[in-house]
Design a protein around this motif. Structure first.
Motif, PDB file in Angstrom:
ATOM      1  N   LYS A  85      41.131  21.138 -16.165  1.00 39.76           N
ATOM      2  CA  LYS A  85      41.876  22.378 -15.928  1.00 39.76           C
ATOM      3  C   LYS A  85      41.080  23.282 -14.993  1.00 39.76           C
ATOM      4  CE  LYS A  85      45.319  22.205 -19.071  1.00 39.76           C
ATOM      5  NZ  LYS A  85      46.675  22.619 -19.006  1.00 39.76           N
ATOM      6  N   TRP A  86      41.752  23.802 -13.965  1.00 40.98           N
ATOM      7  CA  TRP A  86      41.054  24.607 -12.973  1.00 40.98           C
ATOM      8  C   TRP A  86      40.376  25.823 -13.587  1.00 40.98           C
ATOM      9  CZ3 TRP A  86      42.099  29.710 -12.250  1.00 40.98           C
ATOM     10  CH2 TRP A  86      43.322  30.185 -12.739  1.00 40.98           C
ATOM     11  N   MET A  87      40.940  26.401 -14.628  1.00 39.48           N
ATOM     12  CA  MET A  87      40.382  27.606 -15.234  1.00 39.48           C
ATOM     13  C   MET A  87      39.043  27.342 -15.940  1.00 39.48           C
ATOM     14  SD  MET A  87      41.988  30.135 -18.159  1.00 39.48           S
ATOM     15  CE  MET A  87      43.510  30.353 -17.292  1.00 39.48           C
ATOM     16  N   PHE A  88      38.822  26.101 -16.380  1.00 36.90           N
ATOM     17  CA  PHE A  88      37.658  25.794 -17.202  1.00 36.90           C
ATOM     18  C   PHE A  88      36.684  24.797 -16.581  1.00 36.90           C
ATOM     19  CE2 PHE A  88      41.216  26.497 -20.311  1.00 36.90           C
ATOM     20  CZ  PHE A  88      40.854  27.790 -20.648  1.00 36.90           C
ATOM     21  N   ALA A  91      33.081  25.963 -15.440  1.00 39.90           N
ATOM     22  CA  ALA A  91      32.252  26.348 -16.584  1.00 39.90           C
ATOM     23  C   ALA A  91      31.820  25.115 -17.376  1.00 39.90           C
ATOM     24  CB  ALA A  91      33.010  27.324 -17.474  1.00 39.90           C
ATOM     25  N   PHE A  92      32.725  24.144 -17.523  1.00 38.93           N
ATOM     26  CA  PHE A  92      32.351  22.922 -18.231  1.00 38.93           C
ATOM     27  C   PHE A  92      31.214  22.203 -17.506  1.00 38.93           C
ATOM     28  CE2 PHE A  92      32.781  18.279 -18.529  1.00 38.93           C
ATOM     29  CZ  PHE A  92      32.470  18.112 -19.866  1.00 38.93           C
ATOM     30  N   LEU A  93      31.277  22.150 -16.204  1.00 38.05           N
ATOM     31  CA  LEU A  93      30.254  21.442 -15.439  1.00 38.05           C
ATOM     32  C   LEU A  93      28.927  22.193 -15.376  1.00 38.05           C
ATOM     33  CD1 LEU A  93      32.405  20.121 -12.453  1.00 38.05           C
ATOM     34  CD2 LEU A  93      31.516  18.804 -14.388  1.00 38.05           C
ATOM     35  N   HIS A  94      28.962  23.535 -15.434  1.00 38.57           N
ATOM     36  CA  HIS A  94      27.749  24.301 -15.149  1.00 38.57           C
ATOM     37  C   HIS A  94      27.330  25.310 -16.218  1.00 38.57           C
ATOM     38  CE1 HIS A  94      27.901  22.721 -11.068  1.00 38.57           C
ATOM     39  NE2 HIS A  94      29.182  23.037 -11.057  1.00 38.57           N
ATOM     40  N   GLU A  95      28.215  25.705 -17.113  1.00 34.67           N
ATOM     41  CA  GLU A  95      27.899  26.791 -18.046  1.00 34.67           C
ATOM     42  C   GLU A  95      28.295  26.445 -19.481  1.00 34.67           C
ATOM     43  OE1 GLU A  95      26.213  29.533 -17.444  1.00 34.67           O
ATOM     44  OE2 GLU A  95      26.047  29.242 -15.286  1.00 34.67           O
ATOM     45  N   ARG A  96      27.809  25.328 -19.990  1.00 31.26           N
ATOM     46  CA  ARG A  96      28.065  24.970 -21.381  1.00 31.26           C
ATOM     47  C   ARG A  96      27.079  25.728 -22.284  1.00 31.26           C
ATOM     48  NH1 ARG A  96      27.619  21.166 -18.347  1.00 31.26           N
ATOM     49  NH2 ARG A  96      25.584  20.556 -19.176  1.00 31.26           N
TER      50      ARG A  96
END
Length: 196
Positions: A85-88, A91-96
Protein backbone atom coordinates in the motif's frame (compact mmCIF):
# COMPACT_ATOMS: atom_id res chain seq x y z
CA UNK A 1 -8.36 -3.65 15.26
CA UNK A 2 -6.21 -2.42 18.10
CA UNK A 3 -7.51 0.95 19.26
CA UNK A 4 -6.29 1.07 22.85
CA UNK A 5 -3.60 -0.58 24.90
CA UNK A 6 -2.21 -0.58 28.43
CA UNK A 7 1.31 0.51 29.36
CA UNK A 8 2.67 -0.19 32.83
CA UNK A 9 5.94 0.27 34.69
CA UNK A 10 6.89 -3.40 34.41
CA UNK A 11 6.63 -3.17 30.61
CA UNK A 12 8.90 -0.12 30.71
CA UNK A 13 11.49 -1.97 32.81
CA UNK A 14 11.43 -4.99 30.48
CA UNK A 15 11.88 -2.72 27.46
CA UNK A 16 14.76 -0.93 29.19
CA UNK A 17 16.50 -4.30 29.52
CA UNK A 18 16.67 -4.69 25.72
CA UNK A 19 16.95 -1.06 24.57
CA UNK A 20 18.79 2.10 25.52
CA UNK A 21 16.43 4.60 27.17
CA UNK A 22 17.36 8.30 27.01
CA UNK A 23 17.43 9.93 30.46
CA UNK A 24 14.52 12.27 29.66
CA UNK A 25 12.14 9.60 28.40
CA UNK A 26 10.26 8.80 31.61
CA UNK A 27 9.21 12.45 31.93
CA UNK A 28 7.47 12.17 28.54
CA UNK A 29 5.70 8.85 29.09
CA UNK A 30 2.07 8.28 30.01
CA UNK A 31 1.45 5.14 32.06
CA UNK A 32 -1.97 3.51 31.99
CA UNK A 33 -4.43 3.21 29.12
CA UNK A 34 -3.17 4.65 25.82
CA UNK A 35 -5.69 6.09 23.36
CA UNK A 36 -5.19 7.19 19.74
CA UNK A 37 -3.30 10.52 19.51
CA UNK A 38 -1.62 9.98 22.93
CA UNK A 39 2.13 9.57 23.27
CA UNK A 40 3.54 6.10 23.91
CA UNK A 41 6.85 4.27 24.20
CA UNK A 42 8.23 2.69 21.04
CA UNK A 43 11.53 0.99 20.37
CA UNK A 44 13.35 1.97 17.21
CA UNK A 45 16.75 1.44 15.64
CA UNK A 46 19.40 3.56 17.36
CA UNK A 47 21.39 6.09 15.36
CA UNK A 48 24.35 3.72 15.01
CA UNK A 49 22.06 1.01 13.60
CA UNK A 50 23.38 -1.60 16.02
CA UNK A 51 20.69 -1.81 18.67
CA UNK A 52 17.37 -0.50 19.94
CA UNK A 53 16.53 2.73 21.70
CA UNK A 54 13.38 4.08 23.26
CA UNK A 55 11.44 6.98 21.76
CA UNK A 56 8.12 8.67 22.47
CA UNK A 57 5.71 8.83 19.53
CA UNK A 58 2.04 9.60 19.02
CA UNK A 59 -0.42 6.73 18.50
CA UNK A 60 -1.63 7.26 14.93
CA UNK A 61 -0.73 9.57 12.13
CA UNK A 62 -2.73 12.05 10.15
CA UNK A 63 -3.97 11.50 6.63
CA UNK A 64 -5.92 13.86 4.38
CA UNK A 65 -7.97 12.31 1.58
CA UNK A 66 -7.59 13.81 -1.89
CA UNK A 67 -10.21 16.51 -2.38
CA UNK A 68 -10.80 16.95 1.35
CA UNK A 69 -9.48 19.38 3.92
CA UNK A 70 -10.39 17.11 6.82
CA UNK A 71 -7.61 15.12 8.47
CA UNK A 72 -8.19 11.56 9.64
CA UNK A 73 -6.12 9.73 12.23
CA UNK A 74 -4.92 6.36 10.94
CA UNK A 75 -4.14 3.96 13.82
CA UNK A 76 -3.97 0.49 12.19
CA UNK A 77 -2.67 -1.10 9.00
CA UNK A 78 -3.15 -4.63 7.72
CA UNK A 79 0.09 -6.64 7.89
CA UNK A 80 -0.89 -8.55 4.75
CA UNK A 81 -0.70 -5.40 2.58
CA UNK A 82 1.62 -3.05 4.50
CA UNK A 83 4.49 -3.64 2.06
CA UNK A 84 2.37 -2.84 -1.01
CA UNK A 85 0.00 0.00 0.00
CA UNK A 86 1.40 3.37 -1.03
CA UNK A 87 0.46 4.94 2.32
CA UNK A 88 2.52 2.44 4.33
CA UNK A 89 5.18 0.97 2.04
CA UNK A 90 7.97 3.51 2.73
CA UNK A 91 7.47 3.27 6.51
CA UNK A 92 7.49 -0.53 6.32
CA UNK A 93 10.78 -0.49 4.44
CA UNK A 94 12.51 2.18 6.54
CA UNK A 95 10.69 3.00 9.80
CA UNK A 96 9.63 -0.18 11.59
CA UNK A 97 9.19 0.20 15.36
CA UNK A 98 7.70 -1.84 18.18
CA UNK A 99 5.16 -0.47 20.62
CA UNK A 100 5.73 -1.53 24.23
CA UNK A 101 2.55 -2.64 26.02
CA UNK A 102 1.31 -4.58 29.02
CA UNK A 103 -1.98 -5.54 27.33
CA UNK A 104 -4.38 -4.48 24.59
CA UNK A 105 -8.14 -4.14 24.47
CA UNK A 106 -10.97 -5.26 22.20
CA UNK A 107 -14.72 -4.89 22.62
CA UNK A 108 -17.44 -7.51 22.29
CA UNK A 109 -20.52 -6.92 20.12
CA UNK A 110 -22.37 -5.73 23.23
CA UNK A 111 -19.57 -3.22 24.06
CA UNK A 112 -17.92 -5.25 26.83
CA UNK A 113 -14.24 -4.33 27.15
CA UNK A 114 -11.89 -7.34 27.07
CA UNK A 115 -8.24 -7.13 28.10
CA UNK A 116 -5.73 -9.41 26.35
CA UNK A 117 -2.31 -10.08 27.85
CA UNK A 118 0.42 -12.68 28.19
CA UNK A 119 1.07 -13.42 31.88
CA UNK A 120 4.41 -12.07 33.14
CA UNK A 121 5.35 -10.93 29.63
CA UNK A 122 5.64 -7.59 27.90
CA UNK A 123 3.91 -7.31 24.54
CA UNK A 124 6.03 -5.94 21.71
CA UNK A 125 3.57 -4.84 19.04
CA UNK A 126 4.69 -4.53 15.41
CA UNK A 127 4.24 -1.00 14.08
CA UNK A 128 5.47 1.45 11.46
CA UNK A 129 6.32 5.11 11.99
CA UNK A 130 5.91 8.32 10.05
CA UNK A 131 7.10 11.70 11.33
CA UNK A 132 6.25 11.61 15.06
CA UNK A 133 3.41 9.03 14.87
CA UNK A 134 3.04 5.27 14.61
CA UNK A 135 0.47 2.85 13.20
CA UNK A 136 -0.08 -0.59 14.76
CA UNK A 137 -0.05 -3.55 12.38
CA UNK A 138 -2.84 -6.12 12.65
CA UNK A 139 -3.27 -9.67 11.42
CA UNK A 140 -5.94 -12.36 11.47
CA UNK A 141 -6.82 -13.15 15.07
CA UNK A 142 -5.76 -16.43 16.64
CA UNK A 143 -8.00 -18.66 18.75
CA UNK A 144 -7.55 -16.59 21.91
CA UNK A 145 -8.97 -13.39 20.33
CA UNK A 146 -11.16 -14.64 17.46
CA UNK A 147 -14.38 -14.93 19.47
CA UNK A 148 -14.31 -11.19 20.17
CA UNK A 149 -12.60 -9.71 17.09
CA UNK A 150 -11.37 -11.06 13.76
CA UNK A 151 -8.11 -9.02 13.90
CA UNK A 152 -5.35 -8.68 16.49
CA UNK A 153 -2.04 -6.81 16.72
CA UNK A 154 1.13 -8.37 15.31
CA UNK A 155 2.99 -9.51 18.45
CA UNK A 156 6.68 -10.25 18.95
CA UNK A 157 8.85 -11.51 21.77
CA UNK A 158 11.92 -9.47 22.75
CA UNK A 159 14.28 -11.24 20.29
CA UNK A 160 11.80 -10.89 17.42
CA UNK A 161 11.29 -7.21 18.27
CA UNK A 162 14.97 -6.52 17.65
CA UNK A 163 14.89 -8.41 14.34
CA UNK A 164 11.69 -6.56 13.27
CA UNK A 165 13.30 -3.18 13.79
CA UNK A 166 16.71 -4.01 12.29
CA UNK A 167 16.11 -6.50 9.46
CA UNK A 168 13.80 -5.50 6.61
CA UNK A 169 14.69 -8.74 4.79
CA UNK A 170 13.08 -10.76 7.61
CA UNK A 171 10.24 -8.39 8.50
CA UNK A 172 7.56 -9.86 6.22
CA UNK A 173 8.19 -13.40 7.48
CA UNK A 174 8.10 -12.22 11.09
CA UNK A 175 4.57 -10.89 10.65
CA UNK A 176 3.48 -14.37 9.58
CA UNK A 177 4.80 -16.12 12.70
CA UNK A 178 2.23 -17.67 15.01
CA UNK A 179 1.00 -15.26 17.67
CA UNK A 180 1.03 -16.47 21.28
CA UNK A 181 -2.23 -17.56 22.84
CA UNK A 182 -3.24 -14.81 25.22
CA UNK A 183 -5.12 -14.72 28.48
CA UNK A 184 -8.07 -12.40 28.65
CA UNK A 185 -10.24 -10.76 31.23
CA UNK A 186 -13.14 -8.32 31.11
CA UNK A 187 -11.62 -6.48 34.10
CA UNK A 188 -8.11 -5.12 34.50
CA UNK A 189 -6.45 -3.00 37.14
CA UNK A 190 -2.98 -1.56 37.10
CA UNK A 191 -1.13 -1.77 40.41
CA UNK A 192 2.63 -1.31 40.39
CA UNK A 193 2.67 -2.28 36.72
CA UNK A 194 1.08 -5.70 37.17
CA UNK A 195 -2.14 -7.08 35.71
CA UNK A 196 -4.55 -8.71 38.15
Amino acid sequence: MCGRFLFGEEAYLNAAAIAHMPQWIQEELHFGEIYPSQSALVLKKNQNGDGLEGAVMKFGYSYTRAGSDRKQLIINARSETVDSKWMFRWAFLHERVVVVASAFYEWTADKQKVTYYEPDQTLYIGAIAKDDGFVILTKEANASVRDVHHRMPVLFDAAQAKIWVERVDLAKDLMDTVSPLLDHSPIVSLAQGHLF
